[in-house]
Design a protein around this motif. Sequence first.
Motif, mmCIF file in Angstrom:
data_model
loop_
_atom_site.group_PDB
_atom_site.id
_atom_site.type_symbol
_atom_site.label_atom_id
_atom_site.label_comp_id
_atom_site.label_asym_id
_atom_site.label_seq_id
_atom_site.Cartn_x
_atom_site.Cartn_y
_atom_site.Cartn_z
ATOM 1 N N PHE A 126 48.802 -23.595 -56.760
ATOM 2 C CA PHE A 126 49.514 -22.468 -57.358
ATOM 3 C C PHE A 126 48.571 -21.282 -57.545
ATOM 4 C CE2 PHE A 126 51.156 -20.036 -60.953
ATOM 5 C CZ PHE A 126 52.454 -19.825 -60.551
ATOM 6 N N PHE A 127 47.337 -21.583 -57.969
ATOM 7 C CA PHE A 127 46.351 -20.525 -58.192
ATOM 8 C C PHE A 127 46.012 -19.810 -56.892
ATOM 9 C CE2 PHE A 127 41.583 -19.755 -58.467
ATOM 10 C CZ PHE A 127 41.713 -18.498 -59.027
ATOM 11 N N PHE A 128 45.745 -20.573 -55.830
ATOM 12 C CA PHE A 128 45.351 -19.957 -54.565
ATOM 13 C C PHE A 128 46.531 -19.305 -53.853
ATOM 14 C CE2 PHE A 128 41.806 -22.960 -55.149
ATOM 15 C CZ PHE A 128 40.745 -22.075 -54.972
ATOM 16 N N ASP A 129 47.727 -19.850 -54.059
ATOM 17 C CA ASP A 129 48.914 -19.252 -53.441
ATOM 18 C C ASP A 129 49.366 -17.980 -54.155
ATOM 19 O OD1 ASP A 129 48.929 -21.212 -51.555
ATOM 20 O OD2 ASP A 129 50.558 -22.382 -52.458
ATOM 21 N N SER A 130 48.851 -17.746 -55.353
ATOM 22 C CA SER A 130 49.265 -16.572 -56.128
ATOM 23 C C SER A 130 48.776 -15.273 -55.500
ATOM 24 C CB SER A 130 48.732 -16.674 -57.563
ATOM 25 O OG SER A 130 47.314 -16.599 -57.584
ATOM 26 N N GLY A 131 47.771 -15.364 -54.624
ATOM 27 C CA GLY A 131 47.226 -14.176 -53.979
ATOM 28 C C GLY A 131 46.166 -13.464 -54.799
ATOM 29 N N GLN A 132 45.865 -13.990 -55.995
ATOM 30 C CA GLN A 132 44.882 -13.352 -56.876
ATOM 31 C C GLN A 132 43.512 -14.025 -56.830
ATOM 32 O OE1 GLN A 132 45.638 -10.506 -58.721
ATOM 33 N NE2 GLN A 132 47.471 -10.619 -57.446
ATOM 34 N N ALA A 133 43.428 -15.218 -56.260
ATOM 35 C CA ALA A 133 42.186 -15.986 -56.293
ATOM 36 C C ALA A 133 41.037 -15.234 -55.628
ATOM 37 C CB ALA A 133 42.385 -17.341 -55.620
ATOM 38 N N GLY A 134 41.287 -14.714 -54.424
ATOM 39 C CA GLY A 134 40.235 -13.996 -53.713
ATOM 40 C C GLY A 134 39.825 -12.721 -54.419
ATOM 41 N N LEU A 135 40.802 -11.993 -54.956
ATOM 42 C CA LEU A 135 40.528 -10.723 -55.634
ATOM 43 C C LEU A 135 39.666 -10.918 -56.869
ATOM 44 C CD1 LEU A 135 41.063 -7.661 -56.070
ATOM 45 C CD2 LEU A 135 43.089 -8.345 -57.396
ATOM 46 N N VAL A 136 40.090 -11.841 -57.754
ATOM 47 C CA VAL A 136 39.352 -12.018 -59.009
ATOM 48 C C VAL A 136 37.979 -12.645 -58.768
ATOM 49 C CG1 VAL A 136 41.444 -12.123 -60.405
ATOM 50 C CG2 VAL A 136 40.483 -14.243 -59.487
ATOM 51 N N THR A 137 37.878 -13.518 -57.762
ATOM 52 C CA THR A 137 36.576 -14.108 -57.438
ATOM 53 C C THR A 137 35.626 -13.034 -56.926
ATOM 54 O OG1 THR A 137 37.614 -16.232 -56.875
ATOM 55 C CG2 THR A 137 35.379 -15.858 -56.084
ATOM 56 N N ARG A 138 36.122 -12.188 -56.048
ATOM 57 C CA ARG A 138 35.293 -11.093 -55.526
ATOM 58 C C ARG A 138 34.854 -10.156 -56.644
ATOM 59 N NH1 ARG A 138 38.461 -6.539 -52.666
ATOM 60 N NH2 ARG A 138 38.707 -6.060 -54.885
ATOM 61 N N ASN A 139 35.802 -9.755 -57.488
ATOM 62 C CA ASN A 139 35.459 -8.851 -58.593
ATOM 63 C C ASN A 139 34.433 -9.475 -59.534
ATOM 64 O OD1 ASN A 139 37.199 -6.938 -57.629
ATOM 65 N ND2 ASN A 139 38.834 -7.345 -59.094
ATOM 66 N N THR A 140 34.632 -10.757 -59.855
ATOM 67 C CA THR A 140 33.716 -11.433 -60.775
ATOM 68 C C THR A 140 32.302 -11.465 -60.214
ATOM 69 O OG1 THR A 140 35.539 -12.843 -61.532
ATOM 70 C CG2 THR A 140 33.315 -13.539 -62.090
ATOM 71 N N VAL A 141 32.178 -11.851 -58.947
ATOM 72 C CA VAL A 141 30.846 -11.951 -58.329
ATOM 73 C C VAL A 141 30.195 -10.583 -58.215
ATOM 74 C CG1 VAL A 141 29.610 -12.563 -56.218
ATOM 75 C CG2 VAL A 141 31.403 -14.061 -57.078
ATOM 76 N N LEU A 142 30.933 -9.590 -57.719
ATOM 77 C CA LEU A 142 30.350 -8.265 -57.518
ATOM 78 C C LEU A 142 29.916 -7.632 -58.832
ATOM 79 C CD1 LEU A 142 32.670 -6.744 -54.744
ATOM 80 C CD2 LEU A 142 30.362 -7.659 -54.503
ATOM 81 N N TYR A 143 30.753 -7.752 -59.852
ATOM 82 C CA TYR A 143 30.380 -7.198 -61.158
ATOM 83 C C TYR A 143 29.116 -7.874 -61.688
ATOM 84 C CZ TYR A 143 34.337 -4.129 -62.171
ATOM 85 O OH TYR A 143 35.232 -3.092 -62.163
ATOM 86 N N ASN A 144 29.061 -9.191 -61.610
ATOM 87 C CA ASN A 144 27.901 -9.895 -62.150
ATOM 88 C C ASN A 144 26.631 -9.607 -61.360
ATOM 89 O OD1 ASN A 144 28.781 -11.358 -64.498
ATOM 90 N ND2 ASN A 144 30.008 -12.634 -63.164
ATOM 91 N N VAL A 145 26.750 -9.466 -60.043
ATOM 92 C CA VAL A 145 25.575 -9.113 -59.234
ATOM 93 C C VAL A 145 25.041 -7.745 -59.662
ATOM 94 C CG1 VAL A 145 24.811 -8.457 -56.914
ATOM 95 C CG2 VAL A 145 26.163 -10.529 -57.236
ATOM 96 N N VAL A 146 25.945 -6.789 -59.823
ATOM 97 C CA VAL A 146 25.520 -5.446 -60.258
ATOM 98 C C VAL A 146 24.955 -5.494 -61.671
ATOM 99 C CG1 VAL A 146 26.299 -3.095 -60.743
ATOM 100 C CG2 VAL A 146 27.167 -4.297 -58.742
ATOM 101 N N PHE A 147 25.617 -6.239 -62.574
ATOM 102 C CA PHE A 147 25.106 -6.361 -63.936
ATOM 103 C C PHE A 147 23.691 -6.926 -63.944
ATOM 104 C CE2 PHE A 147 29.671 -6.980 -65.740
ATOM 105 C CZ PHE A 147 29.870 -5.613 -65.668
ATOM 106 N N ILE A 148 23.464 -7.984 -63.165
ATOM 107 C CA ILE A 148 22.155 -8.636 -63.144
ATOM 108 C C ILE A 148 21.086 -7.684 -62.624
ATOM 109 C CG2 ILE A 148 20.795 -10.456 -62.028
ATOM 110 C CD1 ILE A 148 23.332 -12.211 -62.112
ATOM 111 N N ILE A 149 21.372 -6.997 -61.506
ATOM 112 C CA ILE A 149 20.387 -6.092 -60.911
ATOM 113 C C ILE A 149 20.081 -4.917 -61.834
ATOM 114 C CG2 ILE A 149 19.957 -4.502 -59.000
ATOM 115 C CD1 ILE A 149 21.619 -6.369 -57.219
ATOM 116 N N VAL A 150 21.132 -4.244 -62.294
ATOM 117 C CA VAL A 150 20.944 -3.054 -63.135
ATOM 118 C C VAL A 150 20.282 -3.425 -64.461
ATOM 119 C CG1 VAL A 150 22.147 -1.224 -64.389
ATOM 120 C CG2 VAL A 150 22.851 -1.805 -62.067
#
Length: 310
Positions: free
Chosen positions: A68-92
């Motif tokens: 249900f989670f992966f079929d919702s269409g949000q799994a890829g979006l929220v995973t990408r946002n979470t990783v990208l935000y944390n990578v930027v947070f860590i570097i900055v």
Amino acid sequence: MVKGRKKKGFLQKLYKYRIFLLMLSPAIIYTLVFSYYPMTGIVMAFKKYNYADGIWGSPWSGLENFKFFFDSGQAGLVTRNTVLYNVVFIIVNTLFQIAVAIFLTEIRNRHFRKTAQSVMFLPYFISWVIVGVMAFNIFSSDYGFMNGLITSLGGEKIPFYTKPEVWPFILVFFNLWKNIGYGSVMYLAAIMGIDTSIYEAAAIDGANVFQRITKVTIPMIMPTTIILLLLSVGGIFKGNFDMFYNLIGTNGLLYNFTDVIDTLTFRALISSNNFGMSAAMGLYQSVLCFITVIVVNKLVGRYDKDYTLF
């Protein structure tokens, strides 16, 4: 015979160090009760939970919650946002925290140094709820400071809360502002632990302040930096729920740029009371974090085993 001797030796050690084990027991009990026992709740990710039957009595649903989670269409979006935000947070955060720690150690006026450190440390103790109110007072279209300044200069108001593309910069800024003082403490401690004779030798050799920083300070604090980076990478799939929820709230216009796994999980739980899907999303998040720590620690071990966590 060998097994008997080992068992006897183990019991002797238990008796010998019984006082130390007794002192350690509260921490062990605390960890078991509050860290390991709650892990049994992950079975909810594989069940169709209902209040009547409880966690253990609810029927099994297999992988339906994950589907249900992966079929919702949000799994890829929220995973990408979470990783990208944390990578930027860590570097900055890492770059600015190291810079602040070096800046503080180079200040000769003790009173100014303490005052500056206290001022930068203060935001860490401000609740994200208060920060959310501050952000609204700054970026609100009707009452915000930014729009008031823009209109006073003859410009047109900017609807920040309907412009999702500006919020990654706003979130990075507030995350840095809140954590820069607290995060710099570890680097400051590492710098203070460097033998002063190394700096004296560098000064005798003619090194200026910038050369001492690049050739002595930064290389000497590298082990601390790598360990802190490894600890940060462990939560790279976990979004800062307090920050995202209090700054963004339920503004659906900003979700594509600001929605992370934690906020999606919260909304799924609140709006639909779907405990199974929420547990599945949490388990998915935790497994990814675990895999990331193992992989990154292995890669660091290939570079230098002294820098690894385990």
